[in-house]
Write a protein that holds these residues in place. Sequence first.
Motif, PDB file in Angstrom:
ATOM      1  N   LEU A  22       0.826  -1.199   0.000  1.00  0.00           N
ATOM      2  CA  LEU A  22       0.000   0.000   0.000  1.00  0.00           C
ATOM      3  C   LEU A  22       0.865   1.256   0.000  1.00  0.00           C
ATOM      4  O   LEU A  22       1.940   1.270   0.581  1.00  0.00           O
ATOM      5  N   SER A  23       0.374   2.308  -0.659  1.00  0.00           N
ATOM      6  CA  SER A  23       0.993   3.632  -0.573  1.00  0.00           C
ATOM      7  C   SER A  23       0.095   4.492   0.300  1.00  0.00           C
ATOM      8  O   SER A  23      -1.123   4.434   0.181  1.00  0.00           O
ATOM      9  N   ALA A  24       0.683   5.315   1.173  1.00  0.00           N
ATOM     10  CA  ALA A  24      -0.100   6.102   2.129  1.00  0.00           C
ATOM     11  C   ALA A  24       0.058   7.594   1.878  1.00  0.00           C
ATOM     12  O   ALA A  24       1.028   8.034   1.284  1.00  0.00           O
ATOM     13  N   ASN A  25      -0.925   8.366   2.365  1.00  0.00           N
ATOM     14  CA  ASN A  25      -0.791   9.824   2.375  1.00  0.00           C
ATOM     15  C   ASN A  25      -1.068  10.335   3.781  1.00  0.00           C
ATOM     16  O   ASN A  25      -1.439   9.572   4.671  1.00  0.00           O
ATOM     17  N   GLU A  26      -0.940  11.636   3.981  1.00  0.00           N
ATOM     18  CA  GLU A  26      -1.059  12.210   5.325  1.00  0.00           C
ATOM     19  C   GLU A  26      -2.486  12.194   5.865  1.00  0.00           C
ATOM     20  O   GLU A  26      -2.708  12.320   7.064  1.00  0.00           O
ATOM     21  N   LYS A  27      -3.488  12.018   5.018  1.00  0.00           N
ATOM     22  CA  LYS A  27      -4.886  11.970   5.462  1.00  0.00           C
ATOM     23  C   LYS A  27      -5.302  10.565   5.897  1.00  0.00           C
ATOM     24  O   LYS A  27      -6.440  10.344   6.265  1.00  0.00           O
ATOM     25  N   GLY A  28      -4.390   9.603   5.800  1.00  0.00           N
ATOM     26  CA  GLY A  28      -4.706   8.244   6.236  1.00  0.00           C
ATOM     27  C   GLY A  28      -5.297   7.365   5.167  1.00  0.00           C
ATOM     28  O   GLY A  28      -5.845   6.305   5.469  1.00  0.00           O
ATOM     29  N   TYR A  29      -5.203   7.768   3.900  1.00  0.00           N
ATOM     30  CA  TYR A  29      -5.648   6.912   2.800  1.00  0.00           C
ATOM     31  C   TYR A  29      -4.495   6.037   2.340  1.00  0.00           C
ATOM     32  O   TYR A  29      -3.349   6.473   2.314  1.00  0.00           O
ATOM     33  N   TYR A  30      -4.816   4.824   1.982  1.00  0.00           N
ATOM     34  CA  TYR A  30      -3.834   3.868   1.465  1.00  0.00           C
ATOM     35  C   TYR A  30      -4.359   3.315   0.156  1.00  0.00           C
ATOM     36  O   TYR A  30      -5.481   2.801   0.095  1.00  0.00           O
ATOM     37  N   ILE A  31      -3.576   3.448  -0.894  1.00  0.00           N
ATOM     38  CA  ILE A  31      -3.952   2.951  -2.218  1.00  0.00           C
ATOM     39  C   ILE A  31      -3.147   1.688  -2.485  1.00  0.00           C
ATOM     40  O   ILE A  31      -1.923   1.683  -2.319  1.00  0.00           O
ATOM     41  N   SER A  32      -3.812   0.634  -2.894  1.00  0.00           N
ATOM     42  CA  SER A  32      -3.115  -0.637  -3.097  1.00  0.00           C
ATOM     43  C   SER A  32      -2.170  -0.568  -4.288  1.00  0.00           C
ATOM     44  O   SER A  32      -2.416   0.141  -5.258  1.00  0.00           O
ATOM     45  N   LYS A  33      -1.094  -1.326  -4.183  1.00  0.00           N
ATOM     46  CA  LYS A  33      -0.140  -1.467  -5.278  1.00  0.00           C
ATOM     47  C   LYS A  33      -0.426  -2.728  -6.083  1.00  0.00           C
ATOM     48  O   LYS A  33       0.102  -2.904  -7.171  1.00  0.00           O
ATOM     49  N   ASP A  34      -1.248  -3.601  -5.534  1.00  0.00           N
ATOM     50  CA  ASP A  34      -1.609  -4.828  -6.238  1.00  0.00           C
ATOM     51  C   ASP A  34      -3.128  -4.982  -6.238  1.00  0.00           C
ATOM     52  O   ASP A  34      -3.842  -4.201  -5.623  1.00  0.00           O
ATOM     53  N   LYS A  35      -3.615  -5.981  -6.938  1.00  0.00           N
ATOM     54  CA  LYS A  35      -5.056  -6.186  -7.084  1.00  0.00           C
ATOM     55  C   LYS A  35      -5.509  -7.367  -6.236  1.00  0.00           C
ATOM     56  O   LYS A  35      -4.776  -8.333  -6.047  1.00  0.00           O
ATOM     57  N   GLN A  36      -6.739  -7.257  -5.752  1.00  0.00           N
ATOM     58  CA  GLN A  36      -7.380  -8.313  -4.962  1.00  0.00           C
ATOM     59  C   GLN A  36      -8.847  -8.365  -5.353  1.00  0.00           C
ATOM     60  O   GLN A  36      -9.399  -7.380  -5.830  1.00  0.00           O
ATOM     61  N   ASP A  37      -9.489  -9.518  -5.097  1.00  0.00           N
ATOM     62  CA  ASP A  37     -10.942  -9.526  -5.206  1.00  0.00           C
ATOM     63  C   ASP A  37     -11.483  -8.770  -3.990  1.00  0.00           C
ATOM     64  O   ASP A  37     -10.722  -8.337  -3.115  1.00  0.00           O
ATOM     65  N   PHE A  38     -12.792  -8.585  -3.919  1.00  0.00           N
ATOM     66  CA  PHE A  38     -13.376  -7.761  -2.855  1.00  0.00           C
ATOM     67  C   PHE A  38     -13.010  -8.284  -1.469  1.00  0.00           C
ATOM     68  O   PHE A  38     -12.571  -7.523  -0.604  1.00  0.00           O
ATOM     69  N   LEU A  39     -13.173  -9.591  -1.246  1.00  0.00           N
ATOM     70  CA  LEU A  39     -12.869 -10.169   0.057  1.00  0.00           C
ATOM     71  C   LEU A  39     -11.385 -10.033   0.388  1.00  0.00           C
ATOM     72  O   LEU A  39     -11.021  -9.721   1.517  1.00  0.00           O
ATOM     73  N   GLY A  40     -10.525 -10.232  -0.594  1.00  0.00           N
ATOM     74  CA  GLY A  40      -9.089 -10.074  -0.384  1.00  0.00           C
ATOM     75  C   GLY A  40      -8.732  -8.643  -0.022  1.00  0.00           C
ATOM     76  O   GLY A  40      -7.893  -8.398   0.852  1.00  0.00           O
ATOM     77  N   GLU A  59     -18.603  15.227   0.776  1.00  0.00           N
ATOM     78  CA  GLU A  59     -17.321  15.697   1.309  1.00  0.00           C
ATOM     79  C   GLU A  59     -16.318  14.549   1.432  1.00  0.00           C
ATOM     80  O   GLU A  59     -15.130  14.727   1.143  1.00  0.00           O
ATOM     81  N   ASP A  60     -16.806  13.366   1.862  1.00  0.00           N
ATOM     82  CA  ASP A  60     -15.934  12.180   1.902  1.00  0.00           C
ATOM     83  C   ASP A  60     -15.397  11.875   0.505  1.00  0.00           C
ATOM     84  O   ASP A  60     -14.227  11.569   0.326  1.00  0.00           O
ATOM     85  N   GLU A  61     -16.276  11.959  -0.471  1.00  0.00           N
ATOM     86  CA  GLU A  61     -15.884  11.659  -1.852  1.00  0.00           C
ATOM     87  C   GLU A  61     -14.873  12.691  -2.359  1.00  0.00           C
ATOM     88  O   GLU A  61     -13.891  12.345  -3.020  1.00  0.00           O
ATOM     89  N   ALA A  62     -15.082  13.963  -2.035  1.00  0.00           N
ATOM     90  CA  ALA A  62     -14.148  15.012  -2.458  1.00  0.00           C
ATOM     91  C   ALA A  62     -12.778  14.809  -1.803  1.00  0.00           C
ATOM     92  O   ALA A  62     -11.739  14.983  -2.452  1.00  0.00           O
ATOM     93  N   GLU A  63     -12.770  14.415  -0.533  1.00  0.00           N
ATOM     94  CA  GLU A  63     -11.505  14.149   0.158  1.00  0.00           C
ATOM     95  C   GLU A  63     -10.771  12.975  -0.486  1.00  0.00           C
ATOM     96  O   GLU A  63      -9.559  13.015  -0.681  1.00  0.00           O
ATOM     97  N   LEU A  64     -11.515  11.928  -0.829  1.00  0.00           N
ATOM     98  CA  LEU A  64     -10.907  10.775  -1.500  1.00  0.00           C
ATOM     99  C   LEU A  64     -10.395  11.166  -2.880  1.00  0.00           C
ATOM    100  O   LEU A  64      -9.295  10.774  -3.274  1.00  0.00           O
ATOM    101  N   ASP A  65     -11.169  11.949  -3.603  1.00  0.00           N
ATOM    102  CA  ASP A  65     -10.743  12.393  -4.933  1.00  0.00           C
ATOM    103  C   ASP A  65      -9.438  13.184  -4.838  1.00  0.00           C
ATOM    104  O   ASP A  65      -8.524  13.004  -5.644  1.00  0.00           O
ATOM    105  N   TYR A  66      -9.339  14.044  -3.823  1.00  0.00           N
ATOM    106  CA  TYR A  66      -8.114  14.808  -3.598  1.00  0.00           C
ATOM    107  C   TYR A  66      -6.943  13.858  -3.325  1.00  0.00           C
ATOM    108  O   TYR A  66      -5.842  14.034  -3.867  1.00  0.00           O
ATOM    109  N   ALA A  67      -7.178  12.840  -2.491  1.00  0.00           N
ATOM    110  CA  ALA A  67      -6.130  11.867  -2.178  1.00  0.00           C
ATOM    111  C   ALA A  67      -5.703  11.108  -3.432  1.00  0.00           C
ATOM    112  O   ALA A  67      -4.508  10.890  -3.661  1.00  0.00           O
ATOM    113  N   LEU A  68      -6.650  10.700  -4.251  1.00  0.00           N
ATOM    114  CA  LEU A  68      -6.312   9.984  -5.488  1.00  0.00           C
ATOM    115  C   LEU A  68      -5.483  10.861  -6.413  1.00  0.00           C
ATOM    116  O   LEU A  68      -4.524  10.391  -7.030  1.00  0.00           O
ATOM    117  N   ASN A  69      -5.823  12.137  -6.499  1.00  0.00           N
ATOM    118  CA  ASN A  69      -5.025  13.062  -7.309  1.00  0.00           C
ATOM    119  C   ASN A  69      -3.631  13.235  -6.720  1.00  0.00           C
ATOM    120  O   ASN A  69      -2.644  13.293  -7.453  1.00  0.00           O
TER     121      ASN A  69
END
Length: 150
Positions: A22-40, A59-69
């Motif tokens: 996982l890659s992390a940012n200061e807001k506590g979001y972690y984006i996976s570096k690999d793929k998994q099925d939903f349960l994984g 607002e949650d969605e906007a915060e996530l969008d900012y993190a993805l950018n």
Amino acid sequence: MNLIISILLILSPILLLTAQHLSANEKGYYISKDKQDFLGALTLCKTYGLELVSLRTPEDEAELDYALNEFNASTEVGYWLAGTKLKTGDWYWVTTGNMVLYTNWGDGQPDNSGGYENCLELGNFNQYRQPRKWNDLNCTIELNFICKQP
């Protein structure tokens, strides 16, 4: 001082393992570096003391969008979110047990294509090409995913 070193020695394998997946940012979001099925994806987030992301408000969605950018996350792939559909047809966040009230479905979604689309993807890549909209998808498909600190 010895206590601090002991704590770091205990945490270092966990931090290393997290960095591998996982890659992390200061807001506590972690984006996976690999793929998994939903349960994984759900399991891997929990393994690190995180939760698959739930979006309760615009607002949650906007915060996530900012993190993805901030991550320069690809808009050409989908990401698992924590939403799942029950047999009643209602959508719930598996991480909280709360019903999905705020939605951002892409055009024509959810459509339950093939009768087995019970999990929530951020990214609608059907004919509409809407990378930041929601799509229902078969839970066995492997996607990147997004975790967050609870």
